[in-house]
Design a protein around this motif. Structure first.
Motif, mmCIF file in Angstrom:
data_model
loop_
_atom_site.group_PDB
_atom_site.id
_atom_site.type_symbol
_atom_site.label_atom_id
_atom_site.label_comp_id
_atom_site.label_asym_id
_atom_site.label_seq_id
_atom_site.Cartn_x
_atom_site.Cartn_y
_atom_site.Cartn_z
ATOM 1 N N ALA A 1 -8.717 -48.112 -36.695
ATOM 2 C CA ALA A 1 -7.475 -48.721 -37.173
ATOM 3 C C ALA A 1 -7.614 -49.183 -38.605
ATOM 4 N N ALA A 2 -8.802 -49.754 -38.931
ATOM 5 C CA ALA A 2 -8.993 -50.264 -40.286
ATOM 6 C C ALA A 2 -9.036 -49.140 -41.313
ATOM 7 N N SER A 3 -9.562 -47.971 -40.916
ATOM 8 C CA SER A 3 -9.694 -46.865 -41.873
ATOM 9 C C SER A 3 -8.439 -46.001 -41.961
ATOM 10 N N HIS A 4 -7.479 -46.234 -41.066
ATOM 11 C CA HIS A 4 -6.274 -45.403 -41.062
ATOM 12 C C HIS A 4 -5.387 -45.742 -42.253
ATOM 13 N N ARG A 5 -5.035 -44.756 -43.058
ATOM 14 C CA ARG A 5 -4.158 -44.910 -44.208
ATOM 15 C C ARG A 5 -3.079 -43.835 -44.146
ATOM 16 N N LEU B 1 -15.985 -49.742 -27.158
ATOM 17 C CA LEU B 1 -14.682 -49.108 -27.361
ATOM 18 C C LEU B 1 -13.807 -49.957 -28.271
ATOM 19 N N ARG B 2 -13.851 -51.286 -28.072
ATOM 20 C CA ARG B 2 -13.074 -52.138 -28.964
ATOM 21 C C ARG B 2 -13.491 -51.970 -30.416
ATOM 22 N N GLU B 3 -14.823 -51.879 -30.628
ATOM 23 C CA GLU B 3 -15.321 -51.757 -31.999
ATOM 24 C C GLU B 3 -14.876 -50.446 -32.637
ATOM 25 N N ARG B 4 -14.884 -49.359 -31.852
ATOM 26 C CA ARG B 4 -14.433 -48.069 -32.393
ATOM 27 C C ARG B 4 -12.950 -48.097 -32.724
#
Length: 236
Positions: free
Chosen positions: A13-17, A5-8
């Motif tokens: 979060a990283a892909s959110h723009r 779950l942490r990895e997802r």
């Protein structure tokens, strides 16, 4: 929270723009759609600035949520019994312990002593010195300096910093040593302070081993007898 779950969460979060252009367009449309004010009607609710504020809050909320998601996904919860390291804290350094001077030679009661070779000696002659320091007056004092009879030792004299008339001085050979002895005369005294007793002698050319040389000093103060002694570690 498991690792999957942490990895997802990290990936999301990283892909959110956030689409900032679209959000700004929504704000502009909200302002443009403001109908003209009619005097005969009651004030509109909510007011235009509230809609603008709401849209702006929405933008901030999206940005904040993204930042929170990244932070939360990268943080691990402490395991049971595990300490969470805190940031460095400023503290005042402790004062260093008081400095210690060089170790003092032999001392007893009011007496302190030291044995040394005078640096002005040469390849054929030397002077051994006994330094006695007393913190109280002495009514009796005998200082004895013993020089091992090695390397052609032969006396050339002696002296002391206290008055000559107060002492009986001698230089004799005893049991393989050249013995200098200074004895305080009856009725005389030794004042508080530092006093020197020196024996001078010739020896064979070159360095002389002083490993067997030694000295003693015995005295009497108002609170009883006291004595000190030592040796000479250097060679000359």
């Amino acid at each position: 929270m498991d690792e999957d779950l942490r990895e997802r969460l990290r990936t999301a979060a990283a892909s959110h723009r956030p689409d900032r252009a679209r959000m700004l367009a929504r704000i502009e449309r909200g302002m443009a759609e403001e109908p003209p004010v009619r005097p005969t009607r009651a004030p509109r609710s909510p007011m235009p600035w509230l809609r603008v504020a709401g849209a702006t809050a929405a933008v901030c909320g999206v940005l904040t949520a993204g930042a929170f998601a990244v932070t939360s996904a990268g943080r691990e919860e402490p395991r049971a019994g595990q300490r969470v390291a805190a940031g460095p804290t400023s503290h005042r350094p402790e004062s260093p312990p008081p400095g210690r001077g060089a170790a003092l030679p032999a001392g007893s009661g009011p007496l302190w002593s030291d044995g040394s070779l005078n640096p002005n000696g040469n390849a054929y002659w030397a002077q051994s010195e006994v330094t006695v320091k007393t913190t109280r007056p002495l009514s009796e004092l005998t200082v004895e300096l013993r020089i091992a009879l090695n390397g052609g030792v032969h006396t050339t004299g002696s002296w002391r910093s206290l008055p000559e008339k107060d002492f009986v001085a001698s230089a004799t050979e005893e049991d393989g040593f050249l013995v200098y002895r200074w004895t305080l005369r009856p009725g005389r005294g030794v004042p508080t302070g530092t006093h020197t007793f020196a024996g001078q002698y010739n020896h064979a050319e070159g360095s002389r081993d002083t490993g067997r040389d030694d000295y003693t000093a015995r005295g009497r103060a108002t609170d009883g007898q006291t004595s000190v002694g030592g040796d000479f570690a250097e060679t000359h």
